[in-house]
Design a protein around this motif. Sequence first.
Motif, PDB file in Angstrom:
ATOM      1  N   ILE A   1       3.103 -11.256  -6.874  1.00  0.00           N
ATOM      2  CA  ILE A   1       4.013 -11.954  -5.960  1.00  0.00           C
ATOM      3  C   ILE A   1       4.564 -10.905  -5.005  1.00  0.00           C
ATOM      4  N   GLY A   2       4.726 -11.238  -3.746  1.00  0.00           N
ATOM      5  CA  GLY A   2       5.220 -10.194  -2.862  1.00  0.00           C
ATOM      6  C   GLY A   2       5.702 -10.674  -1.521  1.00  0.00           C
ATOM      7  N   THR A   3       6.233  -9.728  -0.763  1.00  0.00           N
ATOM      8  CA  THR A   3       6.736 -10.004   0.582  1.00  0.00           C
ATOM      9  C   THR A   3       6.452  -8.813   1.465  1.00  0.00           C
ATOM     10  N   ILE A   4       6.180  -9.073   2.732  1.00  0.00           N
ATOM     11  CA  ILE A   4       5.965  -8.018   3.726  1.00  0.00           C
ATOM     12  C   ILE A   4       6.956  -8.270   4.852  1.00  0.00           C
ATOM     13  N   LYS A   5       8.116  -7.672   4.733  1.00  0.00           N
ATOM     14  CA  LYS A   5       9.213  -7.896   5.671  1.00  0.00           C
ATOM     15  C   LYS A   5      10.024  -6.615   5.810  1.00  0.00           C
ATOM     16  N   THR A   6      10.833  -6.557   6.856  1.00  0.00           N
ATOM     17  CA  THR A   6      11.801  -5.481   6.983  1.00  0.00           C
ATOM     18  C   THR A   6      12.859  -5.640   5.894  1.00  0.00           C
TER      19      THR A   6
ATOM     20  N   ILE B   1       6.785  -5.222  -2.866  1.00  0.00           N
ATOM     21  CA  ILE B   1       7.711  -5.311  -1.732  1.00  0.00           C
ATOM     22  C   ILE B   1       7.277  -4.284  -0.694  1.00  0.00           C
ATOM     23  N   VAL B   2       6.818  -4.775   0.452  1.00  0.00           N
ATOM     24  CA  VAL B   2       6.225  -3.928   1.481  1.00  0.00           C
ATOM     25  C   VAL B   2       7.139  -3.877   2.700  1.00  0.00           C
ATOM     26  N   GLY B   3       7.532  -2.675   3.092  1.00  0.00           N
ATOM     27  CA  GLY B   3       8.364  -2.516   4.278  1.00  0.00           C
ATOM     28  C   GLY B   3       9.461  -1.493   4.066  1.00  0.00           C
ATOM     29  N   ARG B   4      10.206  -1.271   5.119  1.00  0.00           N
ATOM     30  CA  ARG B   4      11.340  -0.345   5.048  1.00  0.00           C
ATOM     31  C   ARG B   4      12.533  -0.996   5.720  1.00  0.00           C
ATOM     32  N   GLY B   5      13.710  -0.436   5.494  1.00  0.00           N
ATOM     33  CA  GLY B   5      14.907  -0.988   6.107  1.00  0.00           C
ATOM     34  C   GLY B   5      16.153  -0.425   5.461  1.00  0.00           C
ATOM     35  N   THR B   6      17.300  -0.840   5.964  1.00  0.00           N
ATOM     36  CA  THR B   6      18.557  -0.256   5.519  1.00  0.00           C
ATOM     37  C   THR B   6      18.931  -0.664   4.093  1.00  0.00           C
TER      38      THR B   6
ATOM     39  N   GLY C   1       7.382   1.175   0.858  1.00  0.00           N
ATOM     40  CA  GLY C   1       7.927   1.823   2.037  1.00  0.00           C
ATOM     41  C   GLY C   1       7.207   1.335   3.280  1.00  0.00           C
ATOM     42  N   ALA C   2       7.359   2.070   4.383  1.00  0.00           N
ATOM     43  CA  ALA C   2       6.766   1.655   5.653  1.00  0.00           C
ATOM     44  C   ALA C   2       5.248   1.757   5.599  1.00  0.00           C
ATOM     45  N   ILE C   3       4.577   0.792   6.237  1.00  0.00           N
ATOM     46  CA  ILE C   3       3.132   0.859   6.409  1.00  0.00           C
ATOM     47  C   ILE C   3       2.815   0.620   7.878  1.00  0.00           C
ATOM     48  N   ASP C   4       1.658   1.075   8.323  1.00  0.00           N
ATOM     49  CA  ASP C   4       1.214   0.810   9.684  1.00  0.00           C
ATOM     50  C   ASP C   4       0.791  -0.653   9.796  1.00  0.00           C
ATOM     51  N   TYR C   5       0.921  -1.198  10.998  1.00  0.00           N
ATOM     52  CA  TYR C   5       0.573  -2.605  11.184  1.00  0.00           C
ATOM     53  C   TYR C   5      -0.893  -2.874  10.826  1.00  0.00           C
ATOM     54  N   CYS C   6      -1.762  -1.895  11.074  1.00  0.00           N
ATOM     55  CA  CYS C   6      -3.177  -2.098  10.775  1.00  0.00           C
ATOM     56  C   CYS C   6      -3.432  -2.256   9.280  1.00  0.00           C
ATOM     57  N   GLN C   7      -2.466  -1.878   8.433  1.00  0.00           N
ATOM     58  CA  GLN C   7      -2.608  -2.018   6.987  1.00  0.00           C
ATOM     59  C   GLN C   7      -2.111  -3.362   6.464  1.00  0.00           C
ATOM     60  N   VAL C   8      -1.431  -4.135   7.305  1.00  0.00           N
ATOM     61  CA  VAL C   8      -0.834  -5.388   6.842  1.00  0.00           C
ATOM     62  C   VAL C   8      -1.870  -6.352   6.262  1.00  0.00           C
TER      63      VAL C   8
END
Length: 372
Positions: free
Chosen positions: A190-195, A225-230, A252-259
């Motif tokens: 289960i997951g999410t790709i968001k800031t 949980i994919v992404g970075r943020g405060t 953590g942060a990934i490049d858009y090409c990896q999404v």
Amino acid sequence: MKILLLSDPNSAHTYKWVNALLANGCRIVLFGVSHYNGKLYDGMQNLEVVTLGIEEKVLRSGEANLSKLAYLKALPKIKQIIREFKPDFVHAHSASSYGLLGALSGFHPFVLSIWGLDIFTFPRISFLHKKLIQYVLGKADYLLSTSKVMADETKLYTSKSVAVTPFGIDMSIFKPTKVKRIFGDDDIVIGTIKTLEANYGIDYLIKAFKILRERNKELPLRLLIVGRGTQENELKQLARELNLNGSVVFTGAIDYCQVPEYQNMLDISVTLSHFEGFGVSTIEACACGKPVVVTNVGGLAEIVEDNKTGFIVPPADAEATADSLEKLVQSKELRERFGGNGLNLVRQKYYWDDNVRTMMGIYKKVIEDKKK
């Protein structure tokens, strides 16, 4: 056609539009306020990227207060670009930031794209914020929105028409693909790709996952949980407090090409936003054949067919989220059926080439109207 694009150069949405416009023969100056690493647009012809280099954390602090006035430092540079580049029109993205710059530049035609929080949240902060949005909308010659619900919200502050321009998916990139997963092949991911920001309700996803694991101890459940943020440190702390460390991965942060690769690692995609103008990440997940669980807010409820491509749940409700997830983790057949339905929906309504043709048609109308 020559376009001055006012938009965050680090945004995946900006990157997609720039690529599409260049492919259609446009010449672009992309102006951004935030710091830009200088690599994303390397090698692109007919594109110049200009930024002020203000650190992202400074700008993030301004969404809910008047430190957004930092954007005003950009106005002299924008006017210089207009004098030298002589664009056919200016297209600004997000009314509360770059839209203000477009309005103050005094240049016409002025095209404005509404993004989400700029219309759902910003004008409700205070009377002054509302007046600011009304001013920006009043200066725009053409108003665009990626969803009908966001267009309707915009009409609370203007009598002008708002064209709906869905932000589609490149299905040659976002498609069901077998990838090497972070977790095991038999795990249900289960997951999410968001800031990682408060608006996206990722804390409720973590709490729902805890409930789900307690109810289904026999299942190999994992959370990605994919992404970075405060909120990254707070969310990691929450996972530790709930004893989920071994079952949760923060990339953590990934490049858009990896999404696309990460979307295909998921078995179920979850977006629990409190506000959402459209829901690009959800459409990307559907294009990869994934069932989705989303909140009943903004454009999410517009792009997800409840009990057909996924489940729609109330915001800030971990129990309801866990209930919907439980139906999906217990039935591979249901996951596959919802995923197939979502893939068909994207083909029918959110095919990127169709959406680009819609935008190019609007641009051509802008130029034709200018000549009249």
